[in-house]
Design an enzyme around this catalytic site. Structure first.
Site, PDB file in Angstrom:
ATOM      1  N   ARG A 102       0.836  -1.072  -0.011  1.00  0.00           N
ATOM      2  CA  ARG A 102      -0.051   0.120   0.072  1.00  0.00           C
ATOM      3  C   ARG A 102       0.807   1.295   0.000  1.00  0.00           C
ATOM      4  NH1 ARG A 102      -5.098   1.766   1.092  1.00  0.00           N
ATOM      5  NH2 ARG A 102      -5.598   3.093   2.806  1.00  0.00           N
ATOM      6  N   THR A 377     -12.027   0.623  -6.408  1.00  0.00           N
ATOM      7  CA  THR A 377     -10.921  -0.136  -5.999  1.00  0.00           C
ATOM      8  C   THR A 377     -11.155  -1.690  -6.847  1.00  0.00           C
ATOM      9  OG1 THR A 377     -10.605   0.897  -3.957  1.00  0.00           O
ATOM     10  CG2 THR A 377      -9.831  -1.375  -3.989  1.00  0.00           C
ATOM     11  N   THR A 395      -5.885  -0.650  -5.404  1.00  0.00           N
ATOM     12  CA  THR A 395      -6.497   0.479  -5.726  1.00  0.00           C
ATOM     13  C   THR A 395      -5.687   1.823  -5.904  1.00  0.00           C
ATOM     14  OG1 THR A 395      -8.356   1.782  -4.634  1.00  0.00           O
ATOM     15  CG2 THR A 395      -6.672   1.217  -3.163  1.00  0.00           C
ATOM     16  N   GLU A 416      -4.696   8.255  -2.096  1.00  0.00           N
ATOM     17  CA  GLU A 416      -4.804   7.574  -1.106  1.00  0.00           C
ATOM     18  C   GLU A 416      -4.720   8.124   0.271  1.00  0.00           C
ATOM     19  OE1 GLU A 416      -6.410   4.029  -0.700  1.00  0.00           O
ATOM     20  OE2 GLU A 416      -5.022   4.105  -2.294  1.00  0.00           O
ATOM     21  N   ASP A 419      -7.449   8.581   2.906  1.00  0.00           N
ATOM     22  CA  ASP A 419      -7.768   7.395   3.850  1.00  0.00           C
ATOM     23  C   ASP A 419      -7.139   7.802   5.329  1.00  0.00           C
ATOM     24  OD1 ASP A 419      -9.157   5.889   2.130  1.00  0.00           O
ATOM     25  OD2 ASP A 419      -7.758   4.398   1.858  1.00  0.00           O
ATOM     26  N   SER A 448      -6.761   1.264   5.912  1.00  0.00           N
ATOM     27  CA  SER A 448      -7.459   0.888   4.817  1.00  0.00           C
ATOM     28  C   SER A 448      -8.565   0.029   5.277  1.00  0.00           C
ATOM     29  CB  SER A 448      -6.592  -0.242   3.748  1.00  0.00           C
ATOM     30  OG  SER A 448      -7.227  -0.627   2.973  1.00  0.00           O
ATOM     31  N   SER A 449      -9.414  -0.367   4.333  1.00  0.00           N
ATOM     32  CA  SER A 449     -10.505  -1.288   4.830  1.00  0.00           C
ATOM     33  C   SER A 449     -10.431  -2.530   3.573  1.00  0.00           C
ATOM     34  CB  SER A 449     -11.705  -0.824   4.599  1.00  0.00           C
ATOM     35  OG  SER A 449     -12.146   0.504   5.484  1.00  0.00           O
ATOM     36  N   GLY A 470     -14.450   1.021  -0.585  1.00  0.00           N
ATOM     37  CA  GLY A 470     -14.330   1.908   0.476  1.00  0.00           C
ATOM     38  C   GLY A 470     -14.531   1.376   1.940  1.00  0.00           C
TER      39      GLY A 470
HETATM   40  O1  DON Z   1      -8.090   1.336   1.311  1.00  0.00           O
HETATM   41  C1  DON Z   1      -9.117   1.697   1.230  1.00  0.00           C
HETATM   42  O2  DON Z   1      -9.872   1.377   2.430  1.00  0.00           O
HETATM   43  C2  DON Z   1      -9.703   2.660   0.155  1.00  0.00           C
HETATM   44  N1  DON Z   1      -8.611   3.297  -0.283  1.00  0.00           N
HETATM   45  C3  DON Z   1     -10.476   1.699  -0.629  1.00  0.00           C
HETATM   46  C4  DON Z   1     -11.338   2.516  -1.673  1.00  0.00           C
HETATM   47  C5  DON Z   1     -12.470   1.729  -2.472  1.00  0.00           C
HETATM   48  O3  DON Z   1     -12.367   0.713  -2.357  1.00  0.00           O
HETATM   49  C6  DON Z   1     -13.016   2.528  -3.523  1.00  0.00           C
HETATM   50  N2  DON Z   1     -13.712   1.656  -4.299  1.00  0.00           N
HETATM   51  N3  DON Z   1     -14.986   1.605  -4.322  1.00  0.00           N
END
Ligand code: DON
Length: 580
Positions: A102, A377, A395, A416, A419, A448-449, A470
């Site tokens: 990441r 993502t 992502t 990113e 986040d 992150s999720s 997300g």
């Molecule tokens: O890492 C994360 O949790 C977010 N940056 C993920 C972003 C994401 O899933 C956007 N898509 N639908």
């Protein structure tokens, strides 16, 4: 409490666990079958690349690397080499590991970099342009995976992506729709516009070909010289130069110092199934396990998918787990994550004891331990003939990331940095209200999720699952697991079924279209719940799932048919599952 509630609540206690799993017949395409391997991704051309790698003797990690590079070309909304992600691996000998590639905050990042002089958030500063960009990790991640766990030469795995970039690929309807949604934003960046918009300023449409020669040249250089061609070569120079001239803070040192972390995955057991998922700097594995631990003592399979009692138990477990997520978790190099507490079954019991069986909880009463915009993502799931399983979620964060491409590189850059906690108590793109544990610091990774997850049963692979979405990634992945294990769905029904979501704040139950019947919604409203969404609301997530040994638990119990069953969420317009 009204009569309906009194009746359902008494059923809840009286007949708990008395019956077997409820059979659900959700309307979904049949799962795809395969004897030797299965690849499930959000873009059919990338799925084909993965299957070809498996057929030519590559293992699941080889396929995952080739798919990762292919998606960077054919799925530019989220596939990337300018972003980052996670890879959960379980090898045929039963060992599991996790690669964290990441993004990291630049060395010049500061805790208050997105605040103005009055301490207020500067709107969109963490979302648009170079200041939003974290140091990308995908190239280093794929090479680390290949070197440690793959079998094929780098050039073999990059070749399909290079061909798609140099020769182009033809847009299907879903590809065009995804680009059209971000065309206005991409038009603001000259280099991005040159790639994704035609000379008339319109985005490429269905039936038209997108050619990306600059990206092809960068991929070619990586193929020949490895990650140094990216981190120490002209792409890094060009990104730093563009960043410096356009308000960013990226430096050459940021690229030179980037490294991948290999971490121990989070593991927990749910009803005899071993869940292997993402550790911090993701909250995914911890929070999925915390929710599963709370839910394990509720008779979900009896109560059934979508019933008021099931939704009540799920929402309350989510509420408690997300407050922990938002307050307590962060990059393990910077903070001490209370992982063992959050995974403790005794802690889950404490939470269960606080859940009122008759009433909705209130998020405002939970004290932390310590948008409408299009987001993207992507997750893909792979298993090979030997039983090696790989789950990857990676992502750019928002759709098409920060919306910028450094001239000459063809590389879309992530946003990113959003986040992180820009300001404690203020919501980010996903409405997450987070705390100090996730504050910005140089070289730190934002929380992150993303939850690439592999599940085993009796030491054998059982399921591979994950999704974008997300903050909702956690509940999407969780619900796919519950749909298979508790509600008896086949893998296609499990990834396609309508979803619910709660994330502590805002204190609402989010609903996909037709997630609840009108009377269920009424029963829950009477308990004190309020809702967002409904039958005309947008869908969320694109889960990619594989089940081993049968299409559902019932099918597995009967001996199954094929060895592998795969399903790509039909929310992903151009996705596919393919076996061989
Ligand atoms: O890492 C994360 O949790 C977010 N940056 C993920 C972003 C994401 O899933 C956007 N898509 N639908």
């Amino acid at each position: 409490m009204d009569r309906l509630q009194a009746r359902t609540v008494s059923l809840f206690t009286a007949f708990a666990l008395a019956l077997g799993p409820v059979t659900v017949h959700a309307a979904s395409p049949a799962p795809v079958e395969g004897e030797h391997g299965m690849v499930v991704t959000a873009q059919h051309l990338a799925t084909d690349v993965g299957v070809e790698v498996l057929k030519s003797g590559g293992n699941a990690v080889d396929a995952a690397v080739a798919v990762g590079y292919a998606l960077a070309v054919v799925y530019p909304t989220a596939g990337n080499i300018g972003g980052g992600g996670f890879m959960t691996i379980r090898t045929k000998d039963g060992k599991s590991t996790f690669l964290d590639f990441r993004e990291r905050a630049p060395l010049a990042a500061t805790k208050t970099m997105y605040l103005d002089a009055k301490g207020d958030i500067v709107p969109r500063a963490s979302l648009d342009g170079y200041l939003a960009v974290g140091v990308p990790g995908s190239v280093m991640g794929f090479e680390t995976a290949r070197e440690k766990y793959g079998t094929k030469p780098r050039a073999d795995l990059l070749a399909p992506a290079i061909a798609f970039a140099k020769d182009g690929f033809t847009f299907e309807q879903g590809d065009a729709a995804s680009l059209a949604g971000s065309a206005k934003r991409l038009a603001k960046d000259e280099a991005a516009a040159k790639i994704f918009l035609k000379p008339d300023g319109k985005p490429y449409a269905e039936g038209e070909k997108l050619v990306q020669p600059e990206l092809g040249a960068v991929l070619q250089a990586i193929s020949e010289k490895g990650p140094d061609a990216f981190y120490k070569g002209t792409p890094a120079d060009a990104i730093v130069k563009a960043s410096q001239s356009k308000g960013g803070i990226l430096s050459k040192e940021d690229f030179e110092q980037y490294s991948v972390r290999e971490l121990k995955p989070i593991e927990c057991n749910y009803h005899g199934y071993d869940i292997i998922s993402s550790p911090p700097p993701s909250s995914g594995g911890v929070i999925i396990c915390e929710i599963l631990n709370v839910l394990e003592d509720y008779p979900l399979s009896y109560l059934g998918y979508g019933s008021a009692e099931t939704v009540h138990a799920m929402v309350e477990a989510m509420r408690y787990a997300y407050v922990d997520r938002n307050a307590a978790l962060g990059d393990p190099d910077f903070i001490d994550n209370p992982v063992s507490k959050l995974l403790d079954k005794a802690y889950a019991t404490e939470i269960r004891e606080k859940i009122d069986p008759y009433k909705a909880g209130k998020s405002a009463d939970l004290k932390p331990l310590g948008g409408k915009e299009s987001t993207e993502t992507t997750h893909y799931s792979i298993i090979d003939d030997e039983g090696n399983a790989v789950a990857v979620t990676y992502t750019l964060n928002g759709s098409f990331g920060a919306g910028v491409v450094a001239p000459g590189t063809g590389i879309l850059l992530n946003n990113e940095m959003d986040d992180f906690t820009s300001k404690p108590g203020a919501a980010n793109l996903y409405g997450l209200v987070q705390g100090e544990a996730n504050a910005i610091a140089p070289k730190k990774t934002p929380l992150s999720s993303m939850s690439p997850t592999i599940i085993t049963k009796d030491g054998k692979p059982f399921m591979v699952i994950g999704s974008p979405g997300g903050s909702r990634i956690i509940t999407i992945t969780l619900e796919a697991i519950l749909n298979v294990i508790d509600f008896g769905m086949d893998i296609s029904q499990a990834v396609n079924a309508p979803r619910i979501h709660h994330q502590w704040q805002p204190d609402k139950v989010y609903l996909e279209p037709y997630a609840l019947s009108p009377d269920t919604e009424k029963a829950l409203a009477a308990m004190g719940y309020s809702f967002d969404g409904g039958n005309d609301a947008p869908l969320w997530g694109q889960a990619a799932g594989i089940l081993v040994g049968g299409k559902s638990l019932t099918d597995i119990a009967k001996g199954g048919g094929s060895r592998y069953y795969g399903a790509m969420d039909s929310r992903a317009a151009e996705g596919s599952a393919k076996g061989y």
